[in-house]
Design an enzyme around this catalytic site. Structure first.
Site: not given
Lengths: 483, 355
Positions: A323-324
């Protein structure tokens, strides 16, 4: 190009018009050009990354197709994995790991002089990388024949409705579709447009409206206390769902207009009664990707309990990082790993407890049991998103502390008006009503078609008016673009 | 495909008609900030005889309550209203003024009109919500005026295309404006609150005590940011350098085609006011950039029958340009706004006594 932009409003009808006007044999080429243009609107140079991935995977798959054993195919798989993951690591994670190392070195007063890279994260890199990886792994496993037509393979990698934020498609589903010819089918086109409209409603009326409030709270963590922080946490949960599922709806709808069926990415996630069920309903294409290409190869649940739990943690930590590139995402993944592990370990106990408390003694209260489960699942997810949204751990900690401080005369409505709040609440109620209809009847659009023409047209006009009159047209990016 | 095209055309036509209906009759004004002020002005229309009109410099520099008391002390009756709207650029101000004039304020005699240096000078500015607001009016006349100004300004086709895209985007996607319904309901809420609190007082450093002022929620963090920026030594140094050259810059300023086209709009506004018996006094506020200089020169050259009160001179009004009195390069701080109001009242009294 954003779906919620004027650019797309012009681009899409032109693409559709030309697509159906062209002879079948030119359509793949046209769609590929349109997809590249769609992507190049962000950054032309990053188109080279997609083309590079396409060529490497196309070639690697062809080579693997010529080999008769997995052992002989393996070097080409390694090459494909190395190239794709290398790009992903470099563009997405270099600064994260570099900063983390710098922090550690500084803590020990050691010299560390690797500079941070001033790179723009290529939009959708995590999505198309995973999609191409799925292809080469499937070819390696012998599930998928190598695609010989480079143009159609390139289209599989870059098909614009799902290029930037999924669904992460599988070659076994999509490549056969690119070989077919689709005529203009009234029902299918209208159905696709309806799905797009539902997506625009979620994005423009709900998600972008809620973003005003949420951003206001998260950008002023030091001066926000009590209820606004709690309201923002609820709002962000709804916002993420609306924002991301809206992208999927618009993408799936756009593809459907042209005749292509993309996989369903969300299935009323807030109707999930446990975190395990939640993940079967949320970002389904990613969850199944991790299941097929990481969880099961690790042994899944057919191993010792200890190993099973560690498998769950590995999958969710990687998912968090997917996701990040920030510690907040790692914690997000860790929390979900923990949720699922605890859920798995206590499942027998919980089932027995519910049976004793309700199922055997008060079967009529089953609805209460389900309500508690829904409530619990929603709030567990909300807690994880609270961390997910914060730009740093400091902000998370500040907001967590402030959420418990209730001051008198606090203004509950921050960043927008009372009417915004009212619209947000009404629209969210309508969203959940829509989800409930989908849950009960399978499809809201189908349920609508069973209504009389007058009712349908009133609904369509009301929907159009609601979007235009109350939508936020500030061309805010979709949250998942950053991934 | 024919069936689809027919139904889609039917749907889009119906939707556009409905939107026109809503736009024209149900929620006629798309900007909530303007709407709120507009509504308050309507409530007070029997009493107002002086109107402050212009962008944020008007909004933030002049306090109607103080102004009224200063004039009353000199025996001149005044009930003023501050219709300053942040970033109200040409030709939006003409549009808003026309709406105000159509209200037929029976006692309105003076219009203190800012010589507005704001205009859409670059593509980036067009993307700012408040600047784009003017094009949201979906008013063909204004859109054409805007197009003319843009055409004069933009030299490259790429810039023009960007501008056209932004305008189209505003006109299509912001067709009725996100604030459309908002206005209608919020105005009544704002009015209730205003009555209860004797007008809303918020965000003290900027606007405290300003009658009829309504805080635009979006502007608060922006101004906080601006103020924070302005307290930095580097920003202040840049500002001091900027104002050092301001007087000279004003003398040397050339009149551009854009200035001429904006002056046309001003001339038209003055004519419209005069025809209703309203006297216009032009104000040049104490901003730190000389962008408005060409326009002021052009207006002076046209020999219009208006007085111009010019505060834009660090030499003549050093206290206005004292860094301690600034909220930022273009706006005075709240305490300094009192100075500006007093100075304005003094200048207006001079004009009235002269006549």
């Amino acid at each position: 190009m954003l779906f919620n932009s004027l650019h797309f409003l012009i681009f899409f009808p032109i693409v559709i018009g030309l697509y159906f006007s062209l002879p079948y044999r030119y359509r793949w080429g046209f769609l590929l050009a349109a997809s590249y243009y769609f992507y190049a609107c962000w950054e032309v140079s990053y188109l080279l990354l997609i083309i590079f991935s396409t060529i490497v995977d196309y070639w690697a798959a062809l080579q693997m197709g010529k080999k008769d054993s997995r052992k002989k195919r393996r070097p080409f798989l390694v090459l494909s994995l190395g190239a794709n993951l290398g790009l992903l690591l470099f563009f997405k994670y270099f600064n994260f790991f570099n900063d983390s190392l710098r922090f550690v070195f500084q803590e020990f007063n050691l010299f560390y002089d690797v500079p941070a890279l001033d790179l723009l994260l290529p939009v959708g890199i995590s999505f198309y990388t995973f999609q191409t990886l799925a292809y080469t792994i499937d070819v390696y496993r012998g599930i998928q024949h190598p695609e010989k037509h480079i143009g159609k393979f390139a289209l599989y990698v870059s098909f614009f409705p799902q290029l930037v934020a999924g669904p992460i498609e599988r070659s076994t589903r999509m490549l056969p579709q690119y070989r077919k010819n689709y005529d203009f089918d009234y029902d299918r086109v209208v159905d696709g447009l309806k799905q797009m409209a539902w997506g625009f409603f979620k994005k423009l009326v709900i998600a972008d409206r809620l973003d005003v409030y949420v951003s206001e709270v998260y950008s002023h963590p030091d001066i926000t206390f009590g209820w606004p922080v709690i309201i923002a946490a609820y709002m962000f949960t709804i916002q993420v769902y609306c924002d991301f599922s809206a992208y999927s709806d618009i993408g799936i709808g756009a593809a459907r207009v042209m005749g292509y069926d993309l996989m369903r990415n969300f299935r009323q996630p807030f109707f999930g009664k446990s975190m395990a069920e939640f993940w079967q309903r949320w970002h389904i294409s990613l969850t199944t990707w991790f299941k097929d290409y990481l969880y099961i190869p690790l042994g899944g649940n057919r191993v010792s309990k200890k190993r099973w739990i560690s498998n769950l943690f590995i999958v969710f930590l990687v998912s968090g990082l997917w996701h990040g590139a920030a510690w907040t995402f790692v914690i997000f993944g860790f929390l979900h790993g923990m949720y699922l592990s605890i859920g798995a370990l206590t499942m027998t106990f919980r089932n027995k407890l519910w049976q004793q408390l309700i199922d055997r003694t008060h079967p009529k209260l089953a609805i209460l049991r389900d309500g508690v489960k829904l409530f619990g699942t929603f709030h567990l997810f909300m807690v994880s998103l609270f961390i997910f949204r914060a730009p740093s751990l400091d902000v998370t900690i500040t907001l967590l502390k402030n959420a418990l401080i209730f001051r008198p005369n606090t203004d509950l409505i921050i960043g927008f008006t009372e009417l915004d709040m009212l619209i947000a609440i009404l629209a969210t109620c309508f969203l959940f009503y829509g989800d409930w209809v989908e849950e009960c009847k399978g499809s809201m659009r189908k349920a609508l078609t069973e209504r009389s023409t007058a009712v349908r047209w009133v609904f369509y006009f009301a929907m159009g008016l609601t979007i235009v009159l109350t939508g936020h047209f500030s061309e805010r990016e979709f949250i998942y673009f950053q991934f | 495909m024919q069936k689809f095209a027919l139904k889609l055309s039917l749907y889009l036509t119906g939707l556009i008609l409905l939107l026109f209906f809503f736009r024209a009759f149900v929620f006629p004004y798309p900007d909530k900030v303007i709407s709120r002020k507009f509504s308050m002005l309507s409530l007070e229309k029997q009493h107002i005889n002086t109107l402050f009109f212009g962008p944020s410099t008007i909004e933030m520099h002049y306090d109607p309550l103080l102004y009224d008391s200063l004039l009353s002390a000199e025996g001149k009756s005044s009930t003023s209203f501050n219709f300053g709207i942040s970033a109200m650029v040409t030709p939006e101000n003409q549009y808003v003024l026309e709406k105000i004039l159509s209200l037929d304020l029976p006692r309105l005699k003076f219009l203190l009109l800012e010589v507005n240096g704001l205009r859409t000078v670059d593509v980036e500015a067009l993307k700012e919500t408040e600047t784009v607001r003017e094009i949201e009016m979906t008013d063909v006349k204004r859109a054409l005026q805007r197009a003319r100004l843009l055409n004069l300004h933009f030299e490259s086709t790429a810039d023009r295309w960007e501008a056209v895209k932004t305008i189209l985007s505003s006109m299509i996607t912001r067709f009725s404006g996100y604030g459309a319904i908002d206005n209608y309901v919020y105005v009544s809420l704002a009015n209730q609150r205003s009555r209860k609190n004797n007008f809303r007082i918020e965000n003290g450093y900027m606007v405290r005590g300003f009658k009829y002022y309504e805080v635009n929620p979006d502007s608060v963090p922006r101004y906080k940011k601006l103020q924070k920026y302005f307290t930095q030594p580097a920003s202040q140094k840049a500002y001091l350098q900027q104002i050092k050259e301001l007087d000279l810059q004003r003398e040397q300023a050339a009149i551009t085609p854009v200035d001429k086209s904006i002056a046309d709009i001003y001339e038209e506004m003055i004519r419209q006011c005069n025809s209703k018996g309203i006297r216009v006094i032009l104000i040049v506020s104490s901003v730190a950039n000389g962008k408005v200089s060409g326009l002021v020169k052009e207006l002076q050259q046209r020999k219009l029958s208006v007085d111009i009160i010019d505060f834009m001179s660090p030499e003549k009004y050093p206290e206005f340009y004292d860094v301690r009195n600034r909220a930022d390069g273009n706006h005075l701080s709240y305490p300094a706004a009192e100075l500006a109001t007093r100075e304005l009242a003094k200048e207006v009294l001079k004009i009235l006594n002269r006549d």
